[in-house]
Enzyme design. Structure first.
Site, mmCIF file in Angstrom:
data_model
loop_
_atom_site.group_PDB
_atom_site.id
_atom_site.type_symbol
_atom_site.label_atom_id
_atom_site.label_comp_id
_atom_site.label_asym_id
_atom_site.label_seq_id
_atom_site.Cartn_x
_atom_site.Cartn_y
_atom_site.Cartn_z
ATOM 1 N N GLU A 355 0.831 -1.197 0.000
ATOM 2 C CA GLU A 355 0.000 0.000 0.000
ATOM 3 C C GLU A 355 0.870 1.253 0.000
ATOM 4 O O GLU A 355 0.473 2.298 -0.509
ATOM 5 C CB GLU A 355 -0.935 -0.007 1.213
ATOM 6 C CG GLU A 355 -2.072 0.999 1.109
ATOM 7 C CD GLU A 355 -3.125 0.796 2.178
ATOM 8 O OE1 GLU A 355 -4.220 0.292 1.846
ATOM 9 O OE2 GLU A 355 -2.861 1.136 3.352
ATOM 10 N N HIS A 386 7.380 -27.274 2.598
ATOM 11 C CA HIS A 386 6.568 -28.338 2.009
ATOM 12 C C HIS A 386 5.477 -27.770 1.113
ATOM 13 O O HIS A 386 4.512 -28.471 0.789
ATOM 14 C CB HIS A 386 5.965 -29.194 3.125
ATOM 15 C CG HIS A 386 7.003 -29.889 3.944
ATOM 16 N ND1 HIS A 386 7.468 -31.157 3.649
ATOM 17 C CD2 HIS A 386 7.707 -29.473 5.034
ATOM 18 C CE1 HIS A 386 8.394 -31.500 4.535
ATOM 19 N NE2 HIS A 386 8.563 -30.496 5.384
ATOM 20 N N LYS A 512 -14.034 1.542 -3.355
ATOM 21 C CA LYS A 512 -15.007 1.788 -2.281
ATOM 22 C C LYS A 512 -16.224 2.543 -2.818
ATOM 23 O O LYS A 512 -17.378 2.204 -2.519
ATOM 24 C CB LYS A 512 -14.362 2.611 -1.161
ATOM 25 C CG LYS A 512 -13.216 1.942 -0.428
ATOM 26 C CD LYS A 512 -12.655 2.909 0.611
ATOM 27 C CE LYS A 512 -11.429 2.374 1.299
ATOM 28 N NZ LYS A 512 -10.872 3.340 2.278
#
EC number: 5.3.1.9
Length: 550
Positions: A355, A386, A512
């Site tokens: 950000e 793994h 938004k």
């Protein structure tokens, strides 16, 4: 206008130098300079940092430091610490470092003594959390608080949840903390499962007290609380507090503004875990441990502020990150803590770094002429071994890695045969991975072991995969503060060289706004008008059919 860093002499020298060193293997660098493993190290606070396993030599370091000076890094650093408005797009100071200044320090910014302001809030936080931890604070039915639930998103969630999990051993008052962030109702339902409303305290963390996700979740939590208690709105003040600066909205929600803890415009969300946003952490570990947490930040702040660039850990690591991004074309950095308590550290760094530096224009609004913003990702060891280490070792992508380990464990148990320490086993994997990434294993070495010829190419470990090793004595409140500050200042270093504003985040705003506009389209009883693009239009109509709204 900002000067173009790619046009400086230092950048051109680095480009020429990269052409010479890009094919040099780490094996050669260590053979040529056997002492580099001891000499290419730096200490910051309790952190011992080995950067010898990077594809650099002393000429590289000299040129990177020349680049930093070409970008006026030292003056920009000093301007930040002095409270100058280096966040130019929002005309704000950038003073997360003030959050951890000791009480006897002085820093006046825009006519205000910010240190006094910070410690006034810290003192109020300490008084409040003392009351909660001691049992003096009681819920509406007279019971003491057993669970604190933090409701926030972004920096109001990622920092507190990461630090709480890292410092779980220091949660000594019988108070557990849960976190709700996602507007997906599954998050709230899962987080509240098994809780008793009578013993639950909510912290609603939203500077403006208007964040959509946070207020939606807070309203749902209030409904859950009052329904469970069978009481009216007067119970809210005993079970909700706020981290906010908007007293009217806090009071309208039902929270007593005496239990509202503020912070300032000069603190960005992703830099705020050491502000009132860390209230849930303080409730768990206590104000004394929280003070140690802040002192850890401050130790690395002072190192960054005062150490010569040649011995400055955030400067060196930030420049090395830039070296891979801009000259080797690396796109990501793996963060590999060999501590399960740091399970959320990579996620925290994703917001902090991406950000901050995920920008395509410079501070003056002109396009950035080079790549910016490393992609951070990772998992604790040994789980990652793994999962994705195969790509790190034998893949075609260059992924520099940060290994983080500790001398002493937070927990330890015997090995399977009962003769050893599981922490020693963990750390043997830690050191083995950095070694194999750097030096690998050649086809000749593999063939000499009697490996069938057709398998040799499959088992070659090319090495030359760079990594930083970061070690600390133990994961303590101070050390987690030091680790966070180490990465905060790396972000700053890279941002200064790139000429970007690392402290705004305009790229999150449009989504938004569009979400607010689309919500009534999804829920309206009548058929919606066509959307501006055919993809969104068809997707919205599919969703409406699934919800029975043709």
């Amino acid at each position: 206008m900002s000067s173009d860093i790619t046009g400086t002499a230092a950048w051109q020298k680095l480009r020429d130098h990269h052409a010479q060193i890009q094919s040099v293997h780490l094996r050669e660098l260590f053979e040529k300079d056997p002492a580099r493993g001891q000499e290419l190290t730096v200490t910051a606070g309790d952190l011992y940092i080995d950067y010898s396993k990077h594809r650099i030599d002393r000429d590289t370091l000299g040129l990177l430091l020349e680049l930093a000076r070409s970008a006026d890094l030292e003056a920009r650093r000093d301007a930040m610490f002095a409270g100058e408005h280096i966040n130019t797009s929002e005309d704000r100071a950038v003073l997360h470092t003030a959050l951890r200044l000791p009480a006897d320090a002085s820093l006046v910014v825009d006519g205000q003594d910010v240190v006094a302001d910070v410690h006034e809030v810290l003192d109020r936080m300490g008084d409040f959390t003392d009351r909660v931890r001691s049992g003096e604070w009681r819920g509406a039915t007279g019971e003491r608080i057993k669970t604190v639930v933090n409701i926030g998103i972004g920096g109001s969630d990622l920092g507190p949840v990461m630090v709480y999990r890292a410092l779980r051993h220091y949660a000594d008052a019988g108070i557990s903390v849960r976190f709700i962030s996602n507007v997906d109702p599954a998050d709230l339902v899962r987080s509240l499962q098994g809780l008793d409303p009578a013993t639950t305290l909510f912290i609603v963390a939203s500077k403006t007290f208007s964040t959509l996700e946070t207020l939606t979740n807070a309203t749902a939590a209030r409904r859950w609380l009052l329904g469970g208690l069978g009481l009216g709105n007067e119970a809210v003040a005993k079970h909700f507090v706020a981290v906010s600066t908007h007293a009217d909205r806090v009071a309208e929600f039902g929270i007593d503004t005496a239990n509202m803890f503020g912070f300032w415009d000069w603190v960005g969300g992703r830099y705020s875990v050491d502000s009132a946003i860390g209230l849930s952490v303080m409730a768990a570990i206590g104000k004394e441990r929280f003070a140690e947490f802040l002192a850890g930040f401050h130790a690395v702040d002072e190192h960054f502020r005062t150490a010569p660039l040649e011995e400055n850990a955030p400067v060196l690591l930030g420049l090395i990150g830039l070296w891979y991004s801009n000259f080797f074309g690396a796109e990501s950095r793996a963060v590999l803590p060999y501590s399960n308590d740091l399970v959320r550290f990579a996620a925290y760094l994703q917001q902090l770094t991406m950000e901050s530096n995920g920008k395509s224009v410079r501070a003056d609004g002109t396009p950035v002429p080079t790549s910016t913003g490393e992609i951070f990702w990772g998992e604790p060891g040994t789980n990652g071994q793994h999962a994705f280490y195969q790509l790190l070792h034998q893949g075609t992508r260059l992924v520099p890695s940060d290994f983080i380990g500790f001398g002493e464990p937070t927990d330890d148990l015997p090995t399977a045969d009962g003769t050893g320490s599981m922490h020693d086993l963990l750390m043997s994997n830690f050191f083995a991975q950095t070694k194999v990434l750097a030096f690998g294993k050649t086809a000749e070495e593999i063939a000499a072991e009697g490996t069938p010829e057709h398998l040799v190419p499959h088992k070659v470990m090319p090495g030359n995969r760079p990594s930083t090793t970061i070690l600390a004595p133990k994961l303590t409140p101070s050390v987690i503060g030091q680790l966070i500050a180490l990465y905060e200042h790396q972000v700053f270093v890279e941002g200064v060289v790139w000429g970007i504003d690392s402290f705004d985040q305009w790229g999150v705003e449009l989504g938004k706004t569009q979400a607010v506009e689309l919500q009534p389209v999804l829920t309206a009883a009548e058929e919606p008008a066509a959307q501006s693009d055919s993809s969104t239009d068809s997707l919205v109509r599919w969703y409406r059919r699934q919800r029975g709204r043709a």
